[in-house]
Write an enzyme that holds these catalytic residues in place. Structure first.
Site, short mmCIF file in Angstrom:
data_model
loop_
_atom_site.label_atom_id
_atom_site.label_comp_id
_atom_site.label_asym_id
_atom_site.label_seq_id
_atom_site.Cartn_x
_atom_site.Cartn_y
_atom_site.Cartn_z
N LYS A 132 1.17 -1.02 0.39
CA LYS A 132 0.20 0.27 0.31
C LYS A 132 1.20 0.99 0.00
CE LYS A 132 -3.74 -2.29 2.53
NZ LYS A 132 -4.12 -2.96 3.09
N GLN B 29 -5.21 -1.94 9.37
CA GLN B 29 -4.68 -2.71 9.26
C GLN B 29 -5.40 -4.16 10.00
OE1 GLN B 29 -3.78 -3.38 5.69
NE2 GLN B 29 -3.80 -6.05 6.06
N ASP C 23 -11.38 2.63 4.15
CA ASP C 23 -10.96 1.63 3.81
C ASP C 23 -13.09 1.31 3.61
OD1 ASP C 23 -9.69 -0.81 4.14
OD2 ASP C 23 -9.83 -0.32 6.04
N1 GUN Z 1 -6.36 -6.79 5.66
C1 GUN Z 1 -6.88 -7.32 5.10
N2 GUN Z 1 -7.69 -6.50 3.73
C2 GUN Z 1 -7.93 -5.78 4.40
C3 GUN Z 1 -8.86 -4.08 3.95
O1 GUN Z 1 -9.21 -3.60 2.70
N3 GUN Z 1 -8.09 -3.00 4.60
C4 GUN Z 1 -8.35 -3.02 6.43
N4 GUN Z 1 -8.21 -2.27 7.09
N5 GUN Z 1 -7.50 -4.58 6.47
C5 GUN Z 1 -7.35 -5.67 5.91
#
Ligand code: GUN
Length: 298
Positions: free
Chosen positions: A52, A96, A119
């Site tokens: 990311k 995350q 998100d």
């Molecule tokens: N863990 C796996 N995919 C995601 C996501 O799209 N957002 C977040 N915050 N955690 C994740």
């Protein structure tokens, strides 16, 4: 048969976003900023977070990764989020998941300002999505990425029967809700299947668009798919494979080899839906920046 190339679309979209970020910089002398918080040392999460941050940099956005130790208390994490909510240089906040067991994920979701919740997990954003107010919310990145794929491949959705398999908060629920909205990319009739659904093959065979997001390797077999259907595979399942150095390979929820023989279009795994998720996170972060600076989309 069309193979829906999410890797290519994601790359195209990132190039477009890069231009928009540069235009923002010229207009207001600032660029969007995403802050990602990771608690603990889950190796898969560390890879996602690194990717990311790398993608942000590629398109000229600011990115900060805050790494907190496993034993961080919920209070400490919430205090960190509160500080980021008040920081005008932070436009997107992502915590995350999964989080360590002693931290309440719901409390964390509620702590993030809806205006920075890139998100799209906060109930305010989910509620606006359900109301069809997409200009007032952030849409969860994976379903949003699927809409982008359907749109860029000019897949007809209006009046079509879309069957969504899975009801997770992150994918199934927002996906189903999006598909029946009266939008250019949606306007479908929707059926949602889940683990308690009876006669699932009978329902999946009615799908013009089949979206599998249940997390079970190769659940969707050829006999469950109508010839000519569009098949979107959200699954990312690890299955053992002794021929690989890692000892495993990634497989979707769909038996790609056989379903691709009858589908009109299909997403591969990897290289289908997966690469779109990060691209849409960047798009949401840009959107947040533009809202904060009252910049209209051109
Ligand atoms: N863990 C796996 N995919 C995601 C996501 O799209 N957002 C977040 N915050 N955690 C994740």
């Amino acid at each position: 048969m069309t193979i829906i190339d999410g890797k290519q679309v994601s790359s195209d979209l990132k190039q477009e976003l890069k231009k928009s970020v540069e235009a923002c910089r010229q207009q207001v002398n600032a660029v969007p900023g995403l802050t990602v918080i990771i608690v603990g040392e889950d190796p898969a999460s560390q890879v996602y977070v690194r990717n990311k941050a790398k993608s942000c940099k590629e398109i000229g956005m600011n990115s900060t990764v805050i790494e907190l130790p496993e034993e961080t208390s919920q209070e400490e994490l919430l205090a960190k989020i509160k500080a980021l909510n008040n920081d005008p240089e932070v436009h997107g906040i992502l915590v995350q998941q999964p989080l360590p067991g002693h931290i309440d994920e719901y409390a964390v979701t509620m702590a993030i300002s809806p205006s920075k919740d890139v998100d799209g997990f906060h109930p305010e954003n989910v509620g606006q999505l359900v109301l069809g107010n997409l200009d007032k919310c952030f849409v969860s990145c994976t379903p949003y990425g699927i809409l982008e794929l359907l749109s860029r491949y000019s897949i007809e959705t209006k009046g079509k029967h879309c069957v969504v398999i899975g009801r997770s908060n992150i994918v199934g629920k927002p996906m189903a809700n999006l598909m029946f909205q009266k939008l250019k990319e949606t306007n479908s009739t929707v059926t949602v299947c889940h683990s308690a659904t009876q006669n699932m093959p009978e329902l999946t065979r009615q799908a013009d668009i089949l979206i599998a997001a249940i997390g079970r390797a190769n659940l969707i077999t050829r006999d469950m798919v109508k010839p000519g259907a569009v098949v979107i595979d959200v699954g990312m399942n690890r299955v053992e494979d002794a021929s690989r150095k890692s000892g495993y390979r990634l497989t979707g929820d769909v038996d790609y080899e056989h379903v691709s023989e009858i589908a009109s279009a299909i997403t591969p795994v990897p290289g289908g839906v997966g690469p779109m998720t990060i691209a849409m996170l960047l798009k949401n972060t840009l959107q947040s920046f533009m809202r904060a600076h009252s910049i209209q989309a051109s």
